[in-house]
Write an enzyme that holds these catalytic residues in place. Structure first.
Site, mmCIF file in Angstrom:
data_model
loop_
_atom_site.group_PDB
_atom_site.id
_atom_site.type_symbol
_atom_site.label_atom_id
_atom_site.label_comp_id
_atom_site.label_asym_id
_atom_site.label_seq_id
_atom_site.Cartn_x
_atom_site.Cartn_y
_atom_site.Cartn_z
ATOM 1 N N GLU A 1 -30.068 -49.848 -2.164
ATOM 2 C CA GLU A 1 -30.623 -50.287 -3.451
ATOM 3 C C GLU A 1 -31.544 -51.493 -3.286
ATOM 4 O O GLU A 1 -31.763 -52.237 -4.238
ATOM 5 C CB GLU A 1 -29.502 -50.617 -4.452
ATOM 6 C CG GLU A 1 -28.530 -49.492 -4.737
ATOM 7 C CD GLU A 1 -29.133 -48.274 -5.450
ATOM 8 O OE1 GLU A 1 -30.340 -48.303 -5.789
ATOM 9 O OE2 GLU A 1 -28.392 -47.303 -5.649
ATOM 10 N N HIS B 1 -24.471 -55.519 -7.767
ATOM 11 C CA HIS B 1 -24.232 -54.159 -8.282
ATOM 12 C C HIS B 1 -22.813 -53.736 -7.925
ATOM 13 O O HIS B 1 -22.421 -53.827 -6.753
ATOM 14 C CB HIS B 1 -25.241 -53.194 -7.655
ATOM 15 C CG HIS B 1 -24.933 -51.750 -7.896
ATOM 16 N ND1 HIS B 1 -24.751 -51.216 -9.156
ATOM 17 C CD2 HIS B 1 -24.767 -50.715 -7.032
ATOM 18 C CE1 HIS B 1 -24.498 -49.909 -9.053
ATOM 19 N NE2 HIS B 1 -24.492 -49.589 -7.778
ATOM 20 N N HIS C 1 -22.558 -44.467 -13.341
ATOM 21 C CA HIS C 1 -22.710 -45.033 -11.996
ATOM 22 C C HIS C 1 -22.114 -46.441 -11.872
ATOM 23 O O HIS C 1 -21.231 -46.651 -11.053
ATOM 24 C CB HIS C 1 -24.199 -45.018 -11.602
ATOM 25 C CG HIS C 1 -24.455 -45.482 -10.209
ATOM 26 N ND1 HIS C 1 -25.436 -44.943 -9.409
ATOM 27 C CD2 HIS C 1 -23.875 -46.459 -9.456
ATOM 28 C CE1 HIS C 1 -25.421 -45.541 -8.232
ATOM 29 N NE2 HIS C 1 -24.482 -46.474 -8.233
ATOM 30 N N GLU D 1 -15.163 -64.465 -26.631
ATOM 31 C CA GLU D 1 -16.117 -65.250 -25.842
ATOM 32 C C GLU D 1 -17.212 -64.409 -25.180
ATOM 33 O O GLU D 1 -18.112 -64.961 -24.555
ATOM 34 C CB GLU D 1 -15.366 -66.122 -24.835
ATOM 35 C CG GLU D 1 -14.424 -67.065 -25.582
ATOM 36 C CD GLU D 1 -14.214 -68.417 -24.939
ATOM 37 O OE1 GLU D 1 -14.605 -68.601 -23.783
ATOM 38 O OE2 GLU D 1 -13.637 -69.283 -25.621
ATOM 39 N N HIS E 1 -19.402 -50.841 -8.937
ATOM 40 C CA HIS E 1 -18.973 -49.591 -9.571
ATOM 41 C C HIS E 1 -17.758 -49.912 -10.450
ATOM 42 O O HIS E 1 -16.613 -49.745 -10.032
ATOM 43 C CB HIS E 1 -18.659 -48.544 -8.507
ATOM 44 C CG HIS E 1 -19.870 -48.089 -7.750
ATOM 45 N ND1 HIS E 1 -19.815 -47.207 -6.703
ATOM 46 C CD2 HIS E 1 -21.194 -48.375 -7.918
ATOM 47 C CE1 HIS E 1 -21.051 -46.968 -6.247
ATOM 48 N NE2 HIS E 1 -21.896 -47.690 -6.968
#
Ligand code: 2HA
Ligand code: ZN
Length: 277
Positions: free
Chosen positions: A116, A140, A211, A170, A142
């Site tokens: 990525e 990133h 994803h 919050e 999952h």
């Protein structure tokens, strides 16, 4: 000093372990990148290699020309990052045009930066610009509850933002700008990077349908805390939706306005539309 003696490398590796322990990084899932400060890079110069092969990034990021990043490796497991950093993470430098990168440290044994990399670098380029250079971390993961929600909620920024805000008082203070949502796309290339970086112009969170989640922050604490808050909020929403088809009561638009005043944050009115519960 050696890269592995530096505070930034240790913060990076701690975050990899923290993410693994949260259950967000099965197999090689997820990736992390950190835009290093010039003084940090200078402090580890003795440990950096010169003259490595230049390879295509797969995206153009002229705003990052000459910058160096600590990144996780493609196909590498977060679970192993802190145990054997030299094989699982690496330092890469971007060329002046922002088209190619060179490995300066780590990623031993022929490893490459995260698949990525285009999304990470395009997000960094946007965030560097809109934050005036403050944001340095793109993460990133999952995140299972966020992923679950992308099967049942409309894939709209407004719906995800409002539902996640409602799940814990919050939340709007932690992500007052809201979250962006990207419909299903093939991961790992320029197209998904372009869509994600568009969301990063406005938000610090971009959800990839079916994803996972991308978060941006100034430092490791902020980026990890943001991911943790969003995923926890999604977990509460999954529980609520599993218990009852409708909420009996919730935080109202007027409550959000009071909260915004008390915590001195600006919550866009477009997310405070009236709803029938
Ligand atoms: O496997 O998470 O999105 C790494 C990824 C790709
Ligand atoms: Zn992924």
């Amino acid at each position: 000093m050696k890269v592995l003696e530096s505070k930034f490398a240790n913060g990076f590796l701690r975050m990899c372990t923290d993410g693994w322990e949260q259950g967000w990084h099965e197999c090689n899932g997820g990736n992390l990148s950190y835009r290093s400060k010039p003084e940090e890079l200078e402090s580890v110069r003795e440990d950096l290699a010169e003259g490595g092969e230049w390879r295509e990034i797969g995206a153009r990021v002229p705003g990052l020309g000459g910058e160096a990043f600590l990144v996780t490796g493609s196909g590498k497991f977060f679970r192993n990052a802190a145990l054997c950093p030299e094989e699982n993470v690496g330092v890469v430098r971007v060329d002046p045009a922002g088209e190619r990168y060179q490995i300066c440290w780590g990623l031993q044994g022929g490893a490459r930066p995260t698949s990525e990399l285009p999304s990470h670098l395009m997000n960094h380029e946007v965030k560097k610009r809109v934050s005036g250079g403050k944001h340095r971390v793109i993460y990133h993961a999952h995140t299972p509850n966020v992923i679950a929600l992308t099967f049942v909620l409309p894939l709209e920024d407004g719906v995800f933002t409002r539902e996640l805000w409602e799940m814990a008082t919050e939340c709007p203070v932690v992500f007052p700008d809201g979250v962006g949502v990207v419909g299903w796309m093939v991961p790992g290339g320029r197209a998904i990077a372009v869509e994600t970086s568009r969301r990063m112009e406005r938000y610090d969170v971009a959800i990839w349908a079916h994803h996972g989640t991308f978060c941006s922050g100034e430092d490791f604490d902020q980026a990890f805390g943001l991911m943790h808050t969003v995923e926890k909020s999604a977990e509460i929403l999954v529980k609520v939706m599993s218990m009852a088809p409708r909420k009996r009561q919730t935080i109202t638009p007027e409550n959000f306005r009071e909260l915004a005043r008390a915590f001195r944050v600006t919550l866009p009115e477009k997310f405070l539309y009236p709803k029938e519960e």
